[in-house]
Design a protein around this motif. Structure first.
Motif, PDB file in Angstrom:
ATOM      1  N   LEU A 166       0.646  -1.231   0.004  1.00  0.00           N
ATOM      2  CA  LEU A 166      -0.073   0.094   0.016  1.00  0.00           C
ATOM      3  C   LEU A 166       0.793   1.224   0.125  1.00  0.00           C
ATOM      4  O   LEU A 166       0.649   2.160  -0.858  1.00  0.00           O
ATOM      5  N   ARG A 167       1.920   1.528   0.985  1.00  0.00           N
ATOM      6  CA  ARG A 167       2.744   2.259   0.843  1.00  0.00           C
ATOM      7  C   ARG A 167       3.463   2.588  -0.586  1.00  0.00           C
ATOM      8  O   ARG A 167       3.912   3.637  -0.866  1.00  0.00           O
ATOM      9  N   ALA A 168       3.945   1.559  -1.191  1.00  0.00           N
ATOM     10  CA  ALA A 168       4.635   1.698  -2.350  1.00  0.00           C
ATOM     11  C   ALA A 168       3.604   2.214  -3.602  1.00  0.00           C
ATOM     12  O   ALA A 168       4.103   3.119  -4.295  1.00  0.00           O
ATOM     13  N   VAL A 169       2.642   1.955  -3.381  1.00  0.00           N
ATOM     14  CA  VAL A 169       1.497   2.356  -4.470  1.00  0.00           C
ATOM     15  C   VAL A 169       1.266   4.118  -4.269  1.00  0.00           C
ATOM     16  O   VAL A 169       1.453   4.704  -5.097  1.00  0.00           O
ATOM     17  N   GLU A 170       1.202   4.349  -2.880  1.00  0.00           N
ATOM     18  CA  GLU A 170       1.144   5.814  -2.557  1.00  0.00           C
ATOM     19  C   GLU A 170       2.416   6.492  -2.995  1.00  0.00           C
ATOM     20  O   GLU A 170       2.428   7.657  -3.492  1.00  0.00           O
ATOM     21  N   ARG A 171       3.657   5.824  -2.723  1.00  0.00           N
ATOM     22  CA  ARG A 171       4.905   6.470  -3.133  1.00  0.00           C
ATOM     23  C   ARG A 171       4.874   6.444  -4.796  1.00  0.00           C
ATOM     24  O   ARG A 171       5.371   7.568  -5.396  1.00  0.00           O
ATOM     25  N   ALA A 172       4.385   5.413  -5.544  1.00  0.00           N
ATOM     26  CA  ALA A 172       4.426   5.562  -7.138  1.00  0.00           C
ATOM     27  C   ALA A 172       3.541   6.722  -7.488  1.00  0.00           C
ATOM     28  O   ALA A 172       3.630   7.447  -8.312  1.00  0.00           O
ATOM     29  N   ALA A 173       2.498   6.940  -6.625  1.00  0.00           N
ATOM     30  CA  ALA A 173       1.540   8.036  -7.049  1.00  0.00           C
ATOM     31  C   ALA A 173       2.230   9.371  -6.848  1.00  0.00           C
ATOM     32  O   ALA A 173       2.195  10.146  -7.945  1.00  0.00           O
ATOM     33  N   ALA A 174       2.992   9.473  -5.853  1.00  0.00           N
ATOM     34  CA  ALA A 174       3.602  10.771  -5.612  1.00  0.00           C
ATOM     35  C   ALA A 174       4.715  10.992  -6.508  1.00  0.00           C
ATOM     36  O   ALA A 174       4.903  12.071  -6.914  1.00  0.00           O
ATOM     37  N   LEU A 175       5.461   9.960  -6.823  1.00  0.00           N
ATOM     38  CA  LEU A 175       6.551  10.128  -8.055  1.00  0.00           C
ATOM     39  C   LEU A 175       5.776  10.522  -9.307  1.00  0.00           C
ATOM     40  O   LEU A 175       6.633  11.256 -10.133  1.00  0.00           O
ATOM     41  N   THR A 176       4.608   9.959  -9.571  1.00  0.00           N
ATOM     42  CA  THR A 176       4.040  10.535 -10.809  1.00  0.00           C
ATOM     43  C   THR A 176       3.604  11.793 -10.857  1.00  0.00           C
ATOM     44  O   THR A 176       3.619  12.535 -11.707  1.00  0.00           O
ATOM     45  N   ARG A 177       3.243  12.490  -9.826  1.00  0.00           N
ATOM     46  CA  ARG A 177       2.836  13.721  -9.395  1.00  0.00           C
ATOM     47  C   ARG A 177       3.908  14.780  -9.711  1.00  0.00           C
ATOM     48  O   ARG A 177       3.754  15.733 -10.252  1.00  0.00           O
ATOM     49  N   THR A 178       5.111  14.408  -9.209  1.00  0.00           N
ATOM     50  CA  THR A 178       6.294  15.386  -9.280  1.00  0.00           C
ATOM     51  C   THR A 178       7.166  15.086 -10.553  1.00  0.00           C
ATOM     52  O   THR A 178       8.267  15.817 -10.741  1.00  0.00           O
TER      53      THR A 178
END
Ligand code: FES
Ligand code: FES
Length: 159
Positions: A144-156
């Motif tokens: 779950l944390r990795a998916v959240e982190r991936a979403a953040a990476l796509t935003r930045t």
């Protein structure tokens, strides 16, 4: 009886001969040498076999190969070609999200479909998207944390 099915696979047009009753999962692994998509239960219960058909997650373990004729199929092997897939692979690697890894190709496929629709999913959205997937290692919190982190990476745009 043998038949031939043509479809677009990870950005390339393919035609593959297979038995009439062969599943897409069997064709991917045993005729096209794509071993990333896994066989688990064979009953749409574990999610290990998930692929994208025209962008939507589907179980490949029960889907007849002929059903993807003329359609677009994406497997785990195709994710790195997309910035969202790249972000997911990076986040799962950095977060060591998984232990044995058996469930991960299916989970990454469903997470990819989720993030293609929204780069700011809530925890409940992620949990819902991953609900069809079993992880016997109990790596869910890191996943779950990795998916959240991936979403953040796509935003930045960092991936
Ligand atoms: S192998 Fe398809 S859902 Fe388990
Ligand atoms: S990491 Fe082992 S089943 Fe999920």
């Amino acid at each position: 009886m043998t038949e031939t099915t043509s479809f677009r696979l990870n950005g390339t047009d393919v035609s593959v001969a297979h038995e009439t009753d062969e599943t897409l999962l069997h064709v991917l692994r045993n005729r096209l040498d794509l071993y990333g998509t896994r066989f688990g239960c064979g009953l749409e219960q574990c999610g290990a076999c998930m692929v994208l058909i025209d962008g939507r997650p589907r179980h490949a373990c029960t889907l007849p190969a002929e059903a993807v004729g003329g359609r677009t199929v994406t497997t785990i092997e195709g994710l790195a070609a997309d910035p969202v897939g790249k972000a997911l692979l990076q986040a799962f690697d950095e977060g060591q999200a998984g232990q044995c890894g058996y469930c991960l190709s299916g989970i990454l496929i469903s997470a990819f479909a989720l993030l293609k629709g929204s780069n700011r999913p809530g925890r409940t959205d992620i949990a819902a998207a991953l609900a069809p997937h079993l992880c016997r290692c109990g790596a869910h919190p890191r996943i779950l944390r990795a998916v959240e982190r991936a979403a953040a990476l796509t935003r930045t745009g960092a991936a």
